[in-house]
Structures are given as structure tokens and as C-alpha cells.
Design an enzyme around this catalytic site. Structure first.
Site, PDB file in Angstrom:
ATOM      1  N   ASP A  13      75.211  39.276  -3.323  1.00 13.97           N
ATOM      2  CA  ASP A  13      74.323  38.883  -2.222  1.00 13.97           C
ATOM      3  C   ASP A  13      73.736  37.492  -2.421  1.00 13.97           C
ATOM      4  O   ASP A  13      73.798  36.643  -1.535  1.00 13.97           O
ATOM      5  CB  ASP A  13      73.182  39.901  -2.071  1.00 13.97           C
ATOM      6  CG  ASP A  13      73.676  41.266  -1.629  1.00 13.97           C
ATOM      7  OD1 ASP A  13      74.679  41.324  -0.913  1.00 13.97           O
ATOM      8  OD2 ASP A  13      73.060  42.271  -2.005  1.00 13.97           O
ATOM      9  N   ARG A  93      58.724  43.819  -8.229  1.00 12.73           N
ATOM     10  CA  ARG A  93      58.946  42.898  -7.108  1.00 12.73           C
ATOM     11  C   ARG A  93      57.752  41.993  -6.783  1.00 12.73           C
ATOM     12  O   ARG A  93      57.935  40.805  -6.505  1.00 12.73           O
ATOM     13  CB  ARG A  93      59.381  43.668  -5.852  1.00 12.73           C
ATOM     14  CG  ARG A  93      60.769  44.296  -5.947  1.00 12.73           C
ATOM     15  CD  ARG A  93      61.810  43.277  -6.310  1.00 12.73           C
ATOM     16  NE  ARG A  93      63.170  43.779  -6.192  1.00 12.73           N
ATOM     17  CZ  ARG A  93      64.061  43.784  -7.170  1.00 12.73           C
ATOM     18  NH1 ARG A  93      63.708  43.324  -8.367  1.00 12.73           N
ATOM     19  NH2 ARG A  93      65.275  44.239  -6.986  1.00 12.73           N
ATOM     20  N   ASP A 122      63.390  46.228  -0.645  1.00 13.29           N
ATOM     21  CA  ASP A 122      62.969  44.988  -1.300  1.00 13.29           C
ATOM     22  C   ASP A 122      62.593  43.879  -0.328  1.00 13.29           C
ATOM     23  O   ASP A 122      61.781  43.015  -0.656  1.00 13.29           O
ATOM     24  CB  ASP A 122      64.065  44.502  -2.253  1.00 13.29           C
ATOM     25  CG  ASP A 122      64.101  45.302  -3.544  1.00 13.29           C
ATOM     26  OD1 ASP A 122      63.119  46.013  -3.811  1.00 13.29           O
ATOM     27  OD2 ASP A 122      65.103  45.219  -4.276  1.00 13.29           O
ATOM     28  N   SER A 170      75.431  49.114  -6.909  1.00  8.22           N
ATOM     29  CA  SER A 170      74.347  48.139  -6.928  1.00  8.22           C
ATOM     30  C   SER A 170      73.336  48.611  -7.961  1.00  8.22           C
ATOM     31  O   SER A 170      72.814  49.723  -7.874  1.00  8.22           O
ATOM     32  CB  SER A 170      73.699  48.049  -5.537  1.00  8.22           C
ATOM     33  OG  SER A 170      72.574  47.193  -5.579  1.00  8.22           O
TER      34      SER A 170
END
Length: 391
Positions: A13, A93, A122, A170
Site C-alpha cells: 500500500d 497508531r 486505521d 496483511s
């Protein structure tokens, strides 16, 4: 030309995002990888990939100590588990987003970019912090261009972009846990293969004899394992090792995402499971009945706020203060038995223990047992009157 700072992992990504930001958005791209314990190999991969694709500049920020001391410690004190698993990705995060903001301001960038899709959590976690802590523009190329994974792979091939691996899944990793999703795991009918696990032994391969481990806490934070004092990062790594060898920490669940989708998620959180189990066992000894009941409610709300990208919410700060006040007495030692994926408390001790062996003993002669009779007569008095009226 204006500059953008891209939160960069070196995966598909974010690799595709570098070229998209140059080609579709006419921006110079600065890549940044924030180290929260994803491992030297992953950090090196990001640095090598940034060099290969020719980003304007690449940053590697070591935030492991800050993550452990300012985020994971809060997660332990709060017993922050969402739908049954200790939060790891969600907890990291906000810190990553804050570090990206700092780089963007230092570089006089006009925007921050990320590689999140429009289906995951996210995107909320990054953007909530960026919006509340800066005036920078946010760019999400994968979401904005509505790209599928196969379209990303084809775009990378068409533009000669190197792909770091051909992994089916992932994976997100930090010192507090691993998450594995995607590929054939998307179908809950498929049993996960053993190859996806790296931190935990299977039932068959885990130790055949129970292992005893002693965790010592000071004001809610673990400070020692088996009598050995150590910093929080070292302690977490040790807890991951011990619990993982005993098959502790595998979670396979159907998770409810922020946007309402149900998603099959697999986590490896051996150290987190061990330390939170020990922490809860110690709280049972030192907190009052009402504190424990209220703490359970606070823990649920706290985990939900972190999961739903509400780290900046003042209620989270309020809860931290209330929890910190309770944790002043959560000091002591807990021994636990680990065996084939299970955790069981064995002993608890604390200078702040509310348990009094003299009061609870069947051999106690200091307490007159007859004194409780009057209390019993008035216990559930209204319920007794209700039942008589019903007859």
C-alpha cells in the site's frame, strides 16, 4: 513543488502511494517509518524500499520507549481489551500519527498521507489525531482512488515498483502484539494454517509441563519477572517469550470494526495476555468491591475509545486520571501457572491487600458469628415483602 510526508512501512500500500502521490497529486514525497517494535527486519525493509523507489527523504523514528512507557503502560493499568483481546495496533497508531505530524512540521510539508483503505480502522486512528493536532491536509490515495489490492499490484508492476514480498496476509506488528488478516483468513470457514504464527507455540509444540512465572507490579505497572528487575520494553519482550513458549496469546475472533463491518482477525498477544492477567489478579486483592466493578466498566469504555480512534477524547484523559489514582495501591507480586495456552493465578501478595486471613479464617474466635443475624433479617427485606404480597 509542495511536500507530503507519507507514513511508510515499505509494504504494498505505502510503496504504491509514493508513486501515486508523485503522479496523481504532483507532490514531493518524504517517507517516514515510526519504530514501535515491529522488528529490525521490518525497519530495514522500509529504509531499503524508500531508497529503491526514490523518496525525497526517509525518516526512521525510534519511538519504542515512548510507546512502552506512555501508551502500553496505560493499556496495562486500564486492562485495555477490546472484545476480548489486548489492543496493540490501535494503541500504537496515535503515537505514530503524532510523530508524522512532527516530521511534516519540521519539513514544512503541506500534507500528510497514509496507505489505509476505506474499509479498515486505521484511517480513523491516523486522521483523528492529525485533524485534532494540526492543520495539515490529509491524503489517502488508496481510498481516494478506490483501488483494490489486485489493482495496486498491477499498478506497481506497470510502474516498475519493487514489491517487498508476495505475502498473502496483511500483518501489523509492534512490541505489544501481532495482527494477521487477509487472504484465506477473510473467510471464517477457513482454519488458519500454523505458518501465520510467529510468537506462539501450538498446543502440540508448547511445553509439556506447566511453567510458573512471577510478575511484580509497582502502581499498576510491571517492573520485574521472576525476581529480575527490568525496563518495560525488556519486560514485555520477556513476557512474550515465556507466554509464547507455553502457547498463550492466540486470539481468533470475529471483530466488529468501526465502520460496522464484521472482520475475521487473528492476534498473537502472549505477553499482553500474561501481564494483563497478572494485573487483574493483583487488583482483585487490593481494590474494593465497588472499585473493581467500576474498573470493569472503565476498562470497557477505555478500550472502546482507543479502538474507535478516540485517543484525543477528553474522557480518555479523565479515565487515565481515575485509573492512575486507583493504581497507587496496585503494587505487589502475582505468580501464575502457564500451560498449553492457559493462564491461572497461583498466589497474590501486596502491602495494600484488603484480604485479612484472621477475619476470613474458619478458626477465628475474635468475631462473634451471632452478630450477623440482625443483618440477615434486614437483608433483601423489600424483596421478601414483595414475595409475600404476591402470594
Amino acid at each position: 513543488m509542495e511536500k507530503v510526508v507519507l507514513a511508510f512501512s515499505g509494504g504494498l500500500d505505502t510503496t504504491v502511494c509514493v508513486k501515486l502521490l508523485e503522479e496523481k497529486y504532483d507532490l514531493e514525497v518524504i517517507t517516514a517509518c515510526v519504530d514501535v517494535g515491529q522488528g529490525e527486519e521490518e525497519i530495514k525493509k522500509a529504509e531499503e524500499m524508500a531508497d529503491k523507489i526514490g523518496s525525497l527523504k526517509h525518516y526512521t523514528i525510534d519511538a519504542r520507549e515512548e510507546f512502552a512507557n506512555d501508551y502500553i503502560s496505560k493499556g496495562i493499568k486500564a486492562n485495555a481489551e477490546y472484545e476480548g483481546y489486548p489492543l496493540s495496533t490501535a494503541l500504537a497508531r496515535p503515537l505514530i500519527a503524532q510523530k508524522i505530524i512532527e516530521i511534516a512540521e519540521e519539513e514544512n510539508a503541506t500534507a500528510i498521507a497514509h496507505g489505509c483503505t476505506g474499509k479498515g480502522n486505521d484511517q480513523f486512528r491516523f486522521e483523528a489525531v492529525i485533524l485534532s493536532m494540526s492543520d495539515l491536509k490529509i491524503i489517502a490515495p488508496i481510498r481516494e482512488l478506490n483501488l483494490t489490492r489486485s489493482e495496486e499490484i498491477q499498478y506497481a508492476k506497470d510502474h516498475g515498483l519493487p514489491l517487498s514480498s508476495d505475502k498473502t496476509y496483511s500483518i501489523d506488528e509492534n512490541i505489544w502484539g501481532r495482527s494477521i488478516e487477509g487472504g484465506n483468513l477473510e473467510d471464517p470457514a477457513n482454519e488458519p494454517s500454523e505458518e501465520i504464527y510467529e510468537w506462539t507455540a501450538s498446543y502440540k509444540d508448547s511445553k509439556d509441563e506447566p511453567e510458573k512465572v512471577i510478575i511484580e507490579f509497582e502502581e499498576g505497572v510491571p517492573i520485574a519477572i521472576n525476581g529480575e528487575m527490568m525496563g518495560l520494553i525488556e519486560l514485555i519482550n520477556k513476557a512474550n517469550e515465556i507466554a509464547g513458549f507455553n502457547g498463550v496469546g492466540r486470539v481468533d475472533m470475529i471483530e466488529n470494526r468501526i465502520i460496522g463491518l464484521k472482520s475475521r482477525e487473528i492476534y498473537e498477544v502472549p505477553g499482553a495476555k500474561l501481564l494483563i492477567a497478572a494485573h487483574k489478579a493483583l487488583e482483585e486483592l487490593v481494590l474494593t468491591t465497588d472499585e473493581i466493578r467500576f474498573k470493569e466498566l472503565m476498562s470497557t469504555i477505555y478500550a472502546d475509545l482507543v479502538y474507535r480512534a478516540m485517543w484525543q477524547e477528553p474522557l480518555r484523559e479523565d479515565l487515565d486520571q481515575a485509573i492512575d489514582n486507583m493504581q497507587q495501591r496496585v503494587s505487589g507480586k502475582v505468580s501464575l501457572k502457564l500451560f498449553k495456552g492457559s493462564i491461572a493465578p497461583l498466589t497474590r501478595e501486596s502491602p495494600f491487600s484488603l484480604h485479612d486471613i484472621d477475619d476470613i479464617s474458619f478458626e477465628d474466635k475474635q468475631t462473634d458469628q451471632r452478630e450477623v443475624e440482625g443483618m440477615i433479617k434486614h437483608h433483601a427485606l423489600q424483596a421478601a415483602k414483595y414475595q409475600k404480597l404476591n402470594k
